[in-house]
Design a protein around this motif. Structure first.
Motif, PDB file in Angstrom:
ATOM      1  N   GLY A 353     -54.325  10.622  64.210  1.00  7.12           N
ATOM      2  CA  GLY A 353     -54.411  10.053  65.548  1.00  7.12           C
ATOM      3  C   GLY A 353     -55.845   9.761  65.924  1.00  7.12           C
ATOM      4  N   SER A 354     -56.293  10.344  67.027  1.00  6.19           N
ATOM      5  CA  SER A 354     -57.644  10.095  67.518  1.00  6.19           C
ATOM      6  C   SER A 354     -58.626  11.180  67.081  1.00  6.19           C
ATOM      7  CB  SER A 354     -57.631  10.014  69.052  1.00  6.19           C
ATOM      8  OG  SER A 354     -57.183  11.248  69.612  1.00  6.19           O
ATOM      9  N   GLN A 355     -58.220  12.040  66.134  1.00  4.03           N
ATOM     10  CA  GLN A 355     -59.078  13.118  65.678  1.00  4.03           C
ATOM     11  C   GLN A 355     -59.295  13.055  64.168  1.00  4.03           C
ATOM     12  OE1 GLN A 355     -57.154  16.738  67.260  1.00  4.03           O
ATOM     13  NE2 GLN A 355     -58.839  16.834  68.735  1.00  4.03           N
ATOM     14  N   VAL A 356     -60.356  13.704  63.718  1.00  3.87           N
ATOM     15  CA  VAL A 356     -60.653  13.773  62.293  1.00  3.87           C
ATOM     16  C   VAL A 356     -61.045  15.200  61.943  1.00  3.87           C
ATOM     17  CG1 VAL A 356     -63.053  13.080  62.670  1.00  3.87           C
ATOM     18  CG2 VAL A 356     -62.027  12.824  60.403  1.00  3.87           C
ATOM     19  N   SER A 357     -60.538  15.687  60.819  1.00  2.73           N
ATOM     20  CA  SER A 357     -60.927  16.979  60.269  1.00  2.73           C
ATOM     21  C   SER A 357     -61.691  16.746  58.979  1.00  2.73           C
ATOM     22  CB  SER A 357     -59.692  17.851  59.988  1.00  2.73           C
ATOM     23  OG  SER A 357     -59.012  18.193  61.177  1.00  2.73           O
ATOM     24  N   ILE A 358     -62.688  17.571  58.701  1.00  2.00           N
ATOM     25  CA  ILE A 358     -63.491  17.441  57.487  1.00  2.00           C
ATOM     26  C   ILE A 358     -63.355  18.721  56.676  1.00  2.00           C
ATOM     27  CG2 ILE A 358     -65.786  17.062  56.523  1.00  2.00           C
ATOM     28  CD1 ILE A 358     -66.539  15.560  59.005  1.00  2.00           C
ATOM     29  N   PHE A 359     -63.065  18.563  55.393  1.00  2.00           N
ATOM     30  CA  PHE A 359     -62.926  19.685  54.471  1.00  2.00           C
ATOM     31  C   PHE A 359     -63.894  19.502  53.314  1.00  2.00           C
ATOM     32  CE2 PHE A 359     -58.982  19.618  56.742  1.00  2.00           C
ATOM     33  CZ  PHE A 359     -58.546  20.936  56.799  1.00  2.00           C
ATOM     34  N   LEU A 360     -64.465  20.603  52.827  1.00  2.43           N
ATOM     35  CA  LEU A 360     -65.261  20.555  51.610  1.00  2.43           C
ATOM     36  C   LEU A 360     -64.348  20.246  50.441  1.00  2.43           C
ATOM     37  CD1 LEU A 360     -67.616  23.620  52.187  1.00  2.43           C
ATOM     38  CD2 LEU A 360     -68.004  21.215  52.768  1.00  2.43           C
ATOM     39  N   SER A 361     -64.757  19.360  49.546  1.00  7.57           N
ATOM     40  CA  SER A 361     -63.870  18.857  48.493  1.00  7.57           C
ATOM     41  C   SER A 361     -63.718  19.793  47.314  1.00  7.57           C
ATOM     42  CB  SER A 361     -64.372  17.499  47.984  1.00  7.57           C
ATOM     43  OG  SER A 361     -64.322  16.535  49.015  1.00  7.57           O
ATOM     44  N   GLY A 362     -64.441  20.891  47.267  1.00  7.68           N
ATOM     45  CA  GLY A 362     -64.310  21.816  46.152  1.00  7.68           C
ATOM     46  C   GLY A 362     -63.008  22.579  46.217  1.00  7.68           C
ATOM     47  N   GLN A 363     -62.830  23.499  45.276  1.00  5.64           N
ATOM     48  CA  GLN A 363     -61.615  24.287  45.240  1.00  5.64           C
ATOM     49  C   GLN A 363     -61.452  25.066  46.536  1.00  5.64           C
ATOM     50  OE1 GLN A 363     -61.269  26.772  41.820  1.00  5.64           O
ATOM     51  NE2 GLN A 363     -61.256  25.083  40.379  1.00  5.64           N
ATOM     52  N   GLY A 364     -60.238  25.045  47.081  1.00  2.00           N
ATOM     53  CA  GLY A 364     -59.957  25.771  48.305  1.00  2.00           C
ATOM     54  C   GLY A 364     -59.961  24.901  49.541  1.00  2.00           C
ATOM     55  N   HIS A 365     -60.672  23.752  49.525  1.00  2.00           N
ATOM     56  CA  HIS A 365     -60.702  22.839  50.660  1.00  2.00           C
ATOM     57  C   HIS A 365     -60.924  23.577  51.977  1.00  2.00           C
ATOM     58  CE1 HIS A 365     -58.706  20.182  47.679  1.00  2.00           C
ATOM     59  NE2 HIS A 365     -59.430  19.277  48.281  1.00  2.00           N
ATOM     60  N   ARG A 366     -62.113  24.142  52.156  1.00  2.00           N
ATOM     61  CA  ARG A 366     -62.443  24.847  53.394  1.00  2.00           C
ATOM     62  C   ARG A 366     -62.824  23.845  54.477  1.00  2.00           C
ATOM     63  NH1 ARG A 366     -66.831  27.288  53.185  1.00  2.00           N
ATOM     64  NH2 ARG A 366     -67.606  26.677  51.123  1.00  2.00           N
ATOM     65  N   ARG A 367     -62.224  24.054  55.668  1.00  2.00           N
ATOM     66  CA  ARG A 367     -62.514  23.149  56.774  1.00  2.00           C
ATOM     67  C   ARG A 367     -63.916  23.437  57.326  1.00  2.00           C
ATOM     68  NH1 ARG A 367     -58.246  21.162  61.088  1.00  2.00           N
ATOM     69  NH2 ARG A 367     -57.503  23.303  61.005  1.00  2.00           N
ATOM     70  N   VAL A 368     -64.656  22.373  57.620  1.00  2.00           N
ATOM     71  CA  VAL A 368     -65.994  22.493  58.187  1.00  2.00           C
ATOM     72  C   VAL A 368     -65.874  22.975  59.628  1.00  2.00           C
ATOM     73  CG1 VAL A 368     -68.085  21.228  58.805  1.00  2.00           C
ATOM     74  CG2 VAL A 368     -66.888  20.700  56.662  1.00  2.00           C
ATOM     75  N   LEU A 369     -66.723  23.922  60.006  1.00  2.00           N
ATOM     76  CA  LEU A 369     -66.696  24.463  61.357  1.00  2.00           C
ATOM     77  C   LEU A 369     -66.940  23.359  62.380  1.00  2.00           C
ATOM     78  CD1 LEU A 369     -68.708  27.802  60.904  1.00  2.00           C
ATOM     79  CD2 LEU A 369     -66.230  27.513  61.150  1.00  2.00           C
ATOM     80  N   GLY A 370     -66.232  23.458  63.512  1.00  2.00           N
ATOM     81  CA  GLY A 370     -66.401  22.475  64.571  1.00  2.00           C
ATOM     82  C   GLY A 370     -65.398  21.340  64.517  1.00  2.00           C
ATOM     83  N   TYR A 371     -64.540  21.351  63.518  1.00  2.00           N
ATOM     84  CA  TYR A 371     -63.538  20.292  63.372  1.00  2.00           C
ATOM     85  C   TYR A 371     -62.138  20.878  63.506  1.00  2.00           C
ATOM     86  CZ  TYR A 371     -67.241  17.185  61.883  1.00  2.00           C
ATOM     87  OH  TYR A 371     -68.385  16.418  61.858  1.00  2.00           O
ATOM     88  N   PRO A 372     -61.192  20.030  64.013  1.00  2.00           N
ATOM     89  CA  PRO A 372     -61.280  18.581  64.248  1.00  2.00           C
ATOM     90  C   PRO A 372     -62.101  18.229  65.490  1.00  2.00           C
ATOM     91  CG  PRO A 372     -59.165  19.402  64.987  1.00  2.00           C
ATOM     92  CD  PRO A 372     -59.846  20.556  64.318  1.00  2.00           C
ATOM     93  N   ARG A 373     -62.580  16.991  65.482  1.00  2.00           N
ATOM     94  CA  ARG A 373     -63.287  16.444  66.632  1.00  2.00           C
ATOM     95  C   ARG A 373     -62.844  14.999  66.821  1.00  2.00           C
ATOM     96  NH1 ARG A 373     -69.466  14.807  65.304  1.00  2.00           N
ATOM     97  NH2 ARG A 373     -69.284  14.377  67.522  1.00  2.00           N
ATOM     98  N   ALA A 374     -63.266  14.401  67.919  1.00  2.00           N
ATOM     99  CA  ALA A 374     -62.826  13.050  68.253  1.00  2.00           C
ATOM    100  C   ALA A 374     -63.294  12.049  67.199  1.00  2.00           C
ATOM    101  CB  ALA A 374     -63.334  12.660  69.627  1.00  2.00           C
TER     102      ALA A 374
END
Length: 475
Positions: A353-374
């Motif tokens: 939708g109107s939000q985006v989440s960012i994950f580190l692409s290595g094993q485990g796909h950890r979400r970057v702090l502060g996300y999702p954001r607009a």
């Protein structure tokens, strides 16, 4: 709106160095190379490895003769009892094999059932229960690579294409110096995870790490893991099976992450009423259905994902089978449906939708702090139907309706350029690899050999089948 420039700033970036962005690149129609390479973004645990083999999908015969029908009564008994498996591994064709006594259970066509057959029907030379099994990974020895090894007592049998290889059976100690007989389990370890081509042999509380290049064995003790009845590598993750439970472990240290052990029947065995959905996913979980995909992604590590109905598929895992699992199992904490996805600089961007989440692409796909954001704050747009970046390039292409816009990911703040008209009224998803730009719509995809070809096209290139070319489903 008429056709304009992708970027209206004096600092507009030139087309980046990615192969797909450069015109004139030699191009071969057919299945993308990246889709055929091996790469388990299983996250914490989802493991539903039951699918169609490459041989079956290509219309060939079952690798061990005619495939027997699934027996629901036997499966119900398998799901109800507390017995253990003697060994497990992936076959040469990516199906999963479970050995128990004089039988072997194999994942069936369609991925939702197992079928059992006598062990002697496939490997008559073994003549008894299998104690350990593995699918060898040895690219330095092509004649052995992807061979199936079965262990019993002091001997080992090697099969390739369903045929016993010359010189086998052999003593385990002759084939793998320093490795004892009477093994409990074995699993191949790829260089990316073990630093070299390695086999891990389990006997009691001792693990014997055999280096295929140096031909030496190093004993290890992993008290946190304990004995294993069987062991398995699937999509870059390693599992120790004991009874009806399993643990994931680090192949270098034996460390087990939190949340284990877990029940095999909730993950590896398609037991009715258990696990992660299985048939309840309907067409969304059937890779050969013509249900549209909502987003696709090729990340910096070469992994390729497809998204629909709250599920994700790995498309580059032909040798491990193509399987669906819930979104949150690969990207922890993510729920719902993904509208668009792309990767850049070791990170995966998933747009909802109107939000985006960012994950580190290595094993485990950890979400970057502060996300999702607009999405507006992150990329300068309020929504997107599809998105893609090409290898080695910081140029992000966002598609909405029949227009495409360019965002320079190196700029701060990020702003989208002027929309440019596409030869497509609508696309469901998009992806760019070294084989070109892929636009997905319904059950079909359109492949352009470069961004320049896409932007210069007046008509869409001919469509091709997603199910046939990406998932190797029968035509």
């Amino acid at each position: 709106m008429g056709q304009g420039r992708l970027c209206n700033s004096p600092s507009c970036p030139n087309i980046g160095p990615g192969v797909a962005e450069a015109p004139g690149t030699p191009y071969t129609m057919g299945v993308p190379t990246a889709v055929l390479c091996l790469a388990w973004a299983l996250a914490l645990a989802c493991a539903h490895p039951l699918t169609q083999s490459k041989t079956e999908a290509a219309g060939g015969k079952h690798p061990h003769g005619a495939e027997p029908p699934s027996n629901d009564t036997d499966l119900a008994q398998l799901c109800a009892d507390e017995g253990r498996f003697d060994a497990t591994t992936l076959s040469e064709n990516g199906t999963m094999l479970f050995f128990r006594g004089e039988e072997v259970w194999e994942s069936s066509h369609g991925g939702l059932r197992l079928h059992a057959r006598p062990l002697a029907a496939s490997w008559p030379e073994v003549g008894g229960p299998v104690e350990a099994a593995l699918r060898l990974y040895s690219r330095q020895h092509p004649q052995e690579h992807q061979s199936l090894y079965l262990f019993q007592g002091e001997q080992v049998w090697a099969y390739f294409g369903g045929q016993l290889q010359p010189g086998f059976p052999r003593r385990i100690g002759d084939e793998f110096p320093g490795v004892p007989g009477g093994l409990d389990a074995a699993v191949e370890c790829h260089p990316e995870e073990c630093g070299g081509e390695t086999i891990l042999f389990f006997k009691g509380d001792t693990v014997y790490a055999f280096d295929l290049a140096l031909r030496v064995t190093k004993p290890r003790t992993w008290p946190g893991l304990g004995p294993c009845d069987a062991a398995l590598r699937w999509l870059e993750r390693y599992y120790c099976l004991r009874g009806t439970h399993f643990q994931r472990f680090d192949p270098l240290t034996g460390e087990v992450p939190p949340g284990y052990p877990r029940d095999l029947r909730d993950y590896f065995i398609p037991c009715p009423g258990r696990g992660h959905g299985n048939a309840s996913w309907g067409a969304a979980g059937d890779r050969c259905s013509e249900m549209p995909f909502q987003a696709l992604l090729s990340d910096d590590t070469g992994r390729i994902y497809a998204f629909r109905g709250g599920l994700s598929f790995r498309l580059d895992s032909l040798r491990d089978g193509h399987h669906a699992w819930p979104l949150g199992q690969t990207w922890p904490g993510l729920e719902g449906e993904v509208d668009a996805a792309f990767a850049w600089d070791g990170r995966t961007y998933l747009i909802q939708g109107s939000q985006v989440s960012i994950f580190l692409s290595g094993q485990g796909h950890r979400r970057v702090l502060g996300y999702p954001r607009a999405l507006q704050d992150e990329l300068g747009v309020s929504s997107a139907d599809a998105a893609f970046t090409c290898p080695g390039s910081a140029n992000l292409y966002l598609i909405t309706g029949d227009h495409i816009r360019l965002v320079d990911l190196t700029q701060t703040p990020r702003q989208a350029g002027e929309p440019v008209l596409l030869p497509h009224d609508h696309v469901d998803g998009a992806m760019c690899t070294n084989d070109g730009v892929f636009l997905f719509h319904g059950p079909s995809y359109h492949q352009y050999h470069s961004v320049a070809q896409l932007l210069g096209a007046k008509e869409p290139v001919p469509p091709q089948s997603i199910a046939t070319h990406f998932f190797h489903c029968p035509q």
